[in-house]
Design a protein around this motif. Structure first.
Motif, mmCIF file in Angstrom:
data_model
loop_
_atom_site.group_PDB
_atom_site.id
_atom_site.type_symbol
_atom_site.label_atom_id
_atom_site.label_comp_id
_atom_site.label_asym_id
_atom_site.label_seq_id
_atom_site.Cartn_x
_atom_site.Cartn_y
_atom_site.Cartn_z
ATOM 1 N N LYS A 86 0.906 -1.256 0.199
ATOM 2 C CA LYS A 86 -0.015 -0.064 0.189
ATOM 3 C C LYS A 86 0.948 1.277 0.023
ATOM 4 N N GLY A 87 2.027 1.225 1.083
ATOM 5 C CA GLY A 87 2.700 2.328 0.890
ATOM 6 C C GLY A 87 3.499 2.561 -0.592
ATOM 7 N N TRP A 88 4.061 1.532 -1.116
ATOM 8 C CA TRP A 88 4.682 1.704 -2.376
ATOM 9 C C TRP A 88 3.728 2.239 -3.343
ATOM 10 N N LEU A 89 2.399 1.704 -3.393
ATOM 11 C CA LEU A 89 1.666 2.430 -4.550
ATOM 12 C C LEU A 89 0.981 3.819 -4.090
ATOM 13 N N GLU A 90 0.663 3.988 -2.858
ATOM 14 C CA GLU A 90 0.547 5.338 -2.600
ATOM 15 C C GLU A 90 1.555 6.516 -3.261
ATOM 16 N N GLN A 91 2.889 6.082 -3.089
ATOM 17 C CA GLN A 91 3.941 6.883 -4.003
ATOM 18 C C GLN A 91 4.022 6.744 -5.497
ATOM 19 N N ARG A 92 3.531 5.543 -5.941
ATOM 20 C CA ARG A 92 3.436 5.724 -7.410
ATOM 21 C C ARG A 92 2.166 5.114 -7.954
ATOM 22 N N PRO A 93 1.115 6.226 -7.626
ATOM 23 C CA PRO A 93 -0.455 5.991 -8.201
ATOM 24 C C PRO A 93 -0.380 5.579 -9.600
ATOM 25 N N GLU A 94 0.393 5.886 -10.439
ATOM 26 C CA GLU A 94 0.367 5.461 -11.747
ATOM 27 C C GLU A 94 0.283 4.099 -12.270
ATOM 28 N N ALA A 95 0.794 3.181 -11.410
ATOM 29 C CA ALA A 95 0.800 1.796 -11.476
ATOM 30 C C ALA A 95 -0.705 1.240 -11.491
ATOM 31 N N TRP A 96 -1.500 1.864 -10.721
ATOM 32 C CA TRP A 96 -2.857 1.677 -10.566
ATOM 33 C C TRP A 96 -3.394 2.177 -11.779
ATOM 34 N N SER A 97 -3.330 3.482 -12.171
ATOM 35 C CA SER A 97 -4.008 4.454 -13.249
ATOM 36 C C SER A 97 -3.640 3.624 -14.720
ATOM 37 N N ARG A 98 -2.467 3.184 -14.814
ATOM 38 C CA ARG A 98 -2.131 2.418 -16.091
ATOM 39 C C ARG A 98 -2.733 1.287 -16.333
ATOM 40 N N TRP A 99 -2.903 0.598 -14.979
ATOM 41 C CA TRP A 99 -3.564 -0.878 -15.145
ATOM 42 C C TRP A 99 -4.995 -0.750 -15.288
ATOM 43 N N VAL A 100 -5.777 0.291 -14.834
ATOM 44 C CA VAL A 100 -7.016 0.572 -15.192
ATOM 45 C C VAL A 100 -7.360 0.853 -16.755
ATOM 46 N N GLU A 101 -6.401 1.768 -17.178
ATOM 47 C CA GLU A 101 -6.541 2.013 -18.904
ATOM 48 C C GLU A 101 -6.230 0.823 -19.673
ATOM 49 N N ALA A 102 -5.389 -0.031 -19.223
ATOM 50 C CA ALA A 102 -4.800 -1.371 -19.910
ATOM 51 C C ALA A 102 -5.978 -2.134 -20.318
ATOM 52 N N VAL A 103 -6.539 -2.451 -18.933
ATOM 53 C CA VAL A 103 -7.423 -3.688 -19.081
ATOM 54 C C VAL A 103 -8.502 -3.434 -20.282
ATOM 55 N N PRO A 104 -9.251 -2.759 -20.453
ATOM 56 C CA PRO A 104 -10.469 -2.723 -21.637
ATOM 57 C C PRO A 104 -9.446 -2.775 -23.023
ATOM 58 N N ARG A 105 -8.484 -2.008 -22.901
ATOM 59 C CA ARG A 105 -7.656 -1.844 -24.234
ATOM 60 C C ARG A 105 -7.134 -3.091 -24.537
ATOM 61 N N LEU A 106 -6.471 -3.889 -23.764
ATOM 62 C CA LEU A 106 -5.953 -5.209 -24.045
ATOM 63 C C LEU A 106 -6.846 -6.175 -24.207
ATOM 64 N N ARG A 107 -8.193 -6.192 -23.463
ATOM 65 C CA ARG A 107 -9.062 -7.199 -23.608
ATOM 66 C C ARG A 107 -9.680 -7.004 -25.332
ATOM 67 N N ASP A 108 -9.577 -5.842 -25.615
ATOM 68 C CA ASP A 108 -10.385 -5.732 -26.991
ATOM 69 C C ASP A 108 -9.175 -6.003 -27.951
ATOM 70 N N ALA A 109 -7.848 -5.908 -27.540
ATOM 71 C CA ALA A 109 -6.735 -6.209 -28.764
ATOM 72 C C ALA A 109 -6.424 -7.850 -28.638
ATOM 73 N N LEU A 110 -6.922 -8.523 -27.918
ATOM 74 C CA LEU A 110 -6.665 -9.928 -27.997
ATOM 75 C C LEU A 110 -6.639 -10.633 -29.355
ATOM 76 N N SER A 111 -5.653 -11.489 -29.639
ATOM 77 C CA SER A 111 -5.858 -12.075 -30.845
ATOM 78 C C SER A 111 -6.802 -13.310 -30.823
#
Length: 401
Positions: A86-111
């Motif tokens: 938790k402490g690590w992510l509080e200092q690097r919140p973009e790890a979460w926001s990148r994941w949130v953005e990536a999930v629908p994009r990667l799901r749509d891009a599956l071969s």
């Protein structure tokens, strides 16, 4: 035969489970990696700790009171892992926001091949010994042993060649202890992103040994080499902390906002305050926004109800616990009806509750109310040390006693 695995979303049940575990806590280091039916060899407290039905320090203090520190050091370390993540992510919140953005994009891009593989995973028919059983256990019980989570993530990424982000989403959808930091960062660790270049590769002999022969995968089907996964460096920011110079009047008509990221408000910083009213309303869109299964949403809401009942009893205050499409508006109406002077709450962590919290703060401010955030001393003390790897973090804690 193992008893059915159940998790009751109350503090009373969590306390009972802790008491049940303590007599064997001293064997945790030796037994913890074995994945046995019903998981009798581990605490199974993570859903309760994640919602803070039990506090981390309560669990650690109970273990240390029962056993010499050396006997329970590994268990204590595991409790601190959640705080570190938790402490690590509080200092690097973009790890979460990148994941949130990536999930629908990667799901749509599956071969087409990846879509077929994903369908087999979700249907439990990959044919990989253990893997299908763990997928079924996760969906049915909302839980997996940590060692099985590591094997599963490795097989998902390196053997089945599916995006790690979608695997993290599958876990987060179904885990009752689904924690944004622990789940996201653990998947990143297996993939080789959390500690760059260090991956985790599941081995057939390791699975066979630690499942005591119940699952013996065909080694020829498992990846023998990881492949590199890279990303742009994550920016580091200071973890949110309280403004110690801000004076807050807690003598007037004070309201408490209760949410599922901290459900033991009768213990800690708020315990001695007088609250006029408590709001434990449930935003109707939170489960969809977070990507939770109905089981996870129901369990989380039931835990919130338990927290509200205990808080009402402790503080002698009335509770509002309605379901609402717009939490901010409901909070404003509540504050106005109760003629509150200020609202206080523990600030949610990076994850789906934080946007809700910021919307509530903005709505209250627009209506002329102050929402005063607090952070538990446990978090405020430990989060700043989660700057590098876990073991420097742990050594600092261990040296402090």
């Amino acid at each position: 035969m193992a008893e059915p695995l159940t998790f009751i979303p109350t503090r009373a049940a969590a306390s009972a489970r802790l008491a049940e575990f303590l007599p064997i806590a001293g064997r945790y280091a030796a037994d913890r990696n074995f994945v046995r039916p019903g998981h009798p060899n581990i605490s199974r407290l993570s859903p309760s700790i994640q919602k803070r039905l039990l506090l981390e320090e309560e669990v650690i203090d109970a273990a240390r009171a029962r056993w010499p520190f050396e006997a329970v050091e590994k268990f204590v370390q595991e409790v601190y892992w959640r705080t570190y993540w938790k402490g690590w992510l509080e200092q690097r919140p973009e790890a979460w926001s990148r994941w949130v953005e990536a999930v629908p994009r990667l799901r749509d891009a599956l071969s087409a091949e990846q879509r077929s593989t994903l369908e087999a995973v979700l249907a439990g028919r990959t044919g990989i010994a253990g893997f299908d059983a763990w997928a079924q256990e996760l969906v049915e019980t909302g839980y997996l042993h940590n060692h099985a989570r590591m094997w599963f993530a490795s097989l998902w990424i390196f053997t089945l060649k599916l995006p790690w982000e979608l695997g993290a989403a599958f876990f987060y959808k179904h885990l009752l202890d689904g924690d944004v930091a622990s789940n996201t960062l653990s998947w990143r660790w297996v993939a080789g992103l959390q500690t760059p270049g260090k991956t985790y590769l599941a081995r057939a002999d390791n699975i066979a040994h630690y499942t005591e022969g119940r699952h013996v995968p065909d080694a020829a089907r498992l990846a023998t080499q990881p492949f590199p996964i890279t990303e742009e460096p994550l920016p580091k920011v200071p973890a949110w902390s309280e403004d110690q110079t801000a004076a807050v009047d807690v003598q007037g008509r004070v309201g408490l906002w209760l949410h599922p990221e901290d459900l033991a408000v009768e213990r800690g910083e708020f315990a001695g305050l007088n609250f006029e009213s408590i709001n434990a309303s449930w935003p109707s869109g939170i489960a969809t926004a977070a990507g939770w299964s109905p089981k996870v949403a129901q369990w989380t809401r039931a835990a919130l109800e338990d927290g509200a009942l205990r808080a009402a009893k402790h503080f002698g205050a009335d509770v509002i616990a309605s379901e609402t499409p717009v939490l901010g508006s409901t909070m404003v109406e509540w504050a106005q009806a109760r003629k509150l002077s200020v609202v206080v709450a523990y600030r949610p962590f990076v994850g789906p509750w934080l946007p809700e919290a910021l919307d509530v703060e903005a709505a209250l401010a627009k209506a002329g109310f102050t929402l005063h955030w607090r952070r538990r001393a446990w978090d405020a003390t430990l989060f700043p040390h989660a700057t590098r790897g876990y073991f420097p973090f742990w050594e600092r804690i261990r040296s402090a006693g």
